[in-house]
Design an enzyme around this catalytic site. Structure first.
Site, PDB file in Angstrom:
ATOM      1  N   GLU A 290       0.827  -1.206   0.000  1.00 34.29           N
ATOM      2  CA  GLU A 290       0.000   0.000   0.000  1.00 34.29           C
ATOM      3  C   GLU A 290       0.870   1.269   0.000  1.00 34.29           C
ATOM      4  OE1 GLU A 290      -3.423   2.007   2.919  1.00 34.29           O
ATOM      5  OE2 GLU A 290      -1.960   0.574   3.695  1.00 34.29           O
ATOM      6  N   LYS A 354      -9.640   2.753  -3.086  1.00 35.35           N
ATOM      7  CA  LYS A 354     -10.161   2.267  -1.817  1.00 35.35           C
ATOM      8  C   LYS A 354     -11.570   2.807  -1.581  1.00 35.35           C
ATOM      9  CE  LYS A 354      -8.723   1.624   3.011  1.00 35.35           C
ATOM     10  NZ  LYS A 354      -7.711   1.941   4.029  1.00 35.35           N
ATOM     11  N   CYS A 407      -5.558  -2.279   2.654  1.00 35.75           N
ATOM     12  CA  CYS A 407      -5.375  -2.137   4.095  1.00 35.75           C
ATOM     13  C   CYS A 407      -6.521  -2.783   4.851  1.00 35.75           C
ATOM     14  CB  CYS A 407      -5.195  -0.661   4.454  1.00 35.75           C
ATOM     15  SG  CYS A 407      -4.659  -0.383   6.164  1.00 35.75           S
TER      16      CYS A 407
END
Length: 533
Positions: A290, A354, A407
């Protein structure tokens, strides 16, 4: 046991609340990196006896009982979450000069909020409390409801749900494939609380027998499912893809230093260019963690050229990046926490942003209200990302695709969409370097592993500081690079999932288990009222 139970039930005031806090803290030992699931037997046995002391008298005022039950659950949850989540404060110490003021909020404030759900759990349980084995069913129902609500209320934060403590190893993970995290949580609380029956109450034999049966089924199903796992995987067929995971071990303070950006980028490239491990096949896909690219990649065409120089023909790079997007005249650009797929020509051929951002880490909820109240320090927290409206699959050359989980998106089992059925693997990229050498990275890894079991897909997990791993659809490690290690791992995955239950089926089973607990608790409660009349 009866004498000990009696003494605990008679506790009052501060000793009662202190023991509830301690019981919750003991339960945190069931979580990674300890994984001592037996700690929950102690934890929930103590909670049942404490609940007996506050709800056992039929002459007590109902409001007094409810208040006492809620406070017990809240203290239990506060102890559990402080002991299990204290490491969140480490992220604020990376840039302590600006954010150390928020340390108490992370270490105590968030646990205090999450404990409200456990207070609700014991309050709900008190409505169906009795002197029989049904009271542990009531407690299981209460915690199942609380954990389910915790997964989505105020954006949700189901980190360290009780069910994870019952699934520390692949043998014990397989029940999650059928019941899901929350179904396992319900039955786990029933089993963990069962020893309390030895000290007090009616229906000891049937309660202990049912708990023993559930535990044996949990272990037996896991053994049965794993016994055929290797043959099932070998016969699955499909395209074999060799994946390289790059774990660069970049200290978070370096990532925040503008002068280190070029060096960090070259370190990722150098690891990517290493020859195949053990003389194996060259990687088809290289994965960076990430936000591994320390600048806006599309603003640096030379960086895309460098990537093309390192990649061989046919290879692709899957990298965590920050993506920028113009927001219109006079408005600042929007930034997204994203993943790019880059081919050997240096072209971005696929991308995904995301969807579920971290509150106060990647965005500030209710920012306008906080600004009006003058809480500008909170608004200055690092991040400033925009959430994508929907998830996009990552498409690779040849038509293969990955399901992206950036994440902590990996901790939300019910948010994985039906699109997962069209993919060949889950891809979780993360940067747990914020949390240092604490339990955090280990807890995160366990939760990501469970998503592989639930979806019947392999998991590709790239982490900056670890734990990077390839996990098979049964939660077993194929290859892994431990925490705080620098290097790469090469592993091969197939493109075909194993037979599995879908998300809707798991949710149906969860509610079926919840209904069963209510029936057991209500039946025991009815018998209790009959005996006291």
């Amino acid at each position: 046991m009866e004498r000990l139970a009696g003494r605990i039930m008679l506790l009052w005031g501060f000793p009662r609340l202190a023991l509830a806090f301690l019981a919750g803290a003991i339960g945190a030992l069931a979580l990674p990196p300890f994984g001592f699931f037996g700690a929950f037997f102690v934890s929930f046995t103590l909670l049942v006896w404490l609940m007996d002391g506050s709800t056992g008298s039929p002459d007590g005022g109902i409001l007094v009982k409810f208040r006492s039950s809620f406070l017990l659950g809240w203290m239990f949850g506060f102890g559990y979450f402080v002991a299990g989540l204290w490491w969140l404060g480490n992220a604020l110490l990376v840039d302590a000069e600006d954010f150390a003021w928020a340390l108490p909020l992370a270490v105590f404030g968030l646990p205090a909020y999450l404990a409200l759900f456990y207070g609700l759990a014991t309050l709900v349980a008190s409505l169906l409390w009795s002197d029989g084995f049904g009271r542990i069913a009531a407690l299981a129902f209460g915690f199942g409801l609380a954990e389910w609500l915790r997964s989505f209320v105020l954006t949700g934060f189901p980190w360290n749900a009780i069910g994870y403590g019952a699934m520390p190893i692949p043998l014990m993970m397989q029940s999650g494939a059928v019941l899901g995290l929350f179904g396992v949580t319900v039955l786990s609380v029933f089993v963990f609380a069962a020893p309390a029956l030895i000290g007090t109450g009616k229906g000891i034999r049937i309660g202990l027998a049912l708990a023993a049966l559930l535990l044996c089924a949990h272990l037996g199903f896991g053994a049965w499912r794993l016994s055929g796992a290797d043959s099932l995987l070998s016969s699955a067929g499909g395209t074999q893809t060799t994946v390289r995971l790059v774990q660069p071990l970049i200290d978070q303070s370096r990532k925040l230093d503008d002068t280190e950006r070029a060096t960090i980028f070259e370190e990722h490239l150098a690891l990517s260019a290493l020859p195949p491990q053990d003389g194996g096949k060259r990687p088809d896909v290289i994965v960076w963690p990430e936000t591994s690219v320390p600048f806006i990649l599309t603003d640096n065409p030379d960086a895309l050229t460098r990537i093309a120089d390192v990649l061989q023909d046919g290879q692709v790079l899957v990298a965590g990046v920050v993506r920028s997007e113009a927001a219109g005249p006079g408005s600042p650009p929007r930034f997204y926490n994203s993943i790019y797929v880059i081919d050997s020509q240096g072209q971005i051929i696929s991308a995904s942003d995301k969807v579920h951002l971290v509150p106060y880490g990647e965005y500030v909820p209710y920012e306008d209200i906080l600004r009006y109240l003058g809480v500008t320090d909170a608004i200055a927290m690092p991040g400033g990302f925009t959430a994508a409206p929907a998830l996009s699959l990552l498409t690779l050359p040849g038509g293969q695709s990955f399901y992206p989980l950036i994440c902590y998106e990996a901790i939300f089992p019910n948010e994985i969409t039906d699109d997962v059925e069209r993919t060949s693997a889950l891809l979780n990229v993360t940067n747990d370097g914020w949390f240092g050498a604490t339990p955090g990275p280990y807890q995160h890894f366990l939760q990501a592993r469970l998503r592989a079991v639930e979806t019947g897909l392999p998991l590709i997990r790239g982490a900056n500081t670890g734990i990077s791993a390839v996990v098979d659809p049964f939660g077993r490690l194929t290859k892994a690079l431990g925490y705080n290690q620098k290097g790469v791992i090469d592993s091969t995955i197939g493109s075909t999932s194993v037979p599995h239950w879908n998300n809707q089926e798991r949710q149906n089973y969860f509610w079926l288990v919840m209904a069963s607990m209510v029936l057991i608790a209500a039946g025991s409660r009815a018998g209790f009222k009959f005996r006291t009349n």
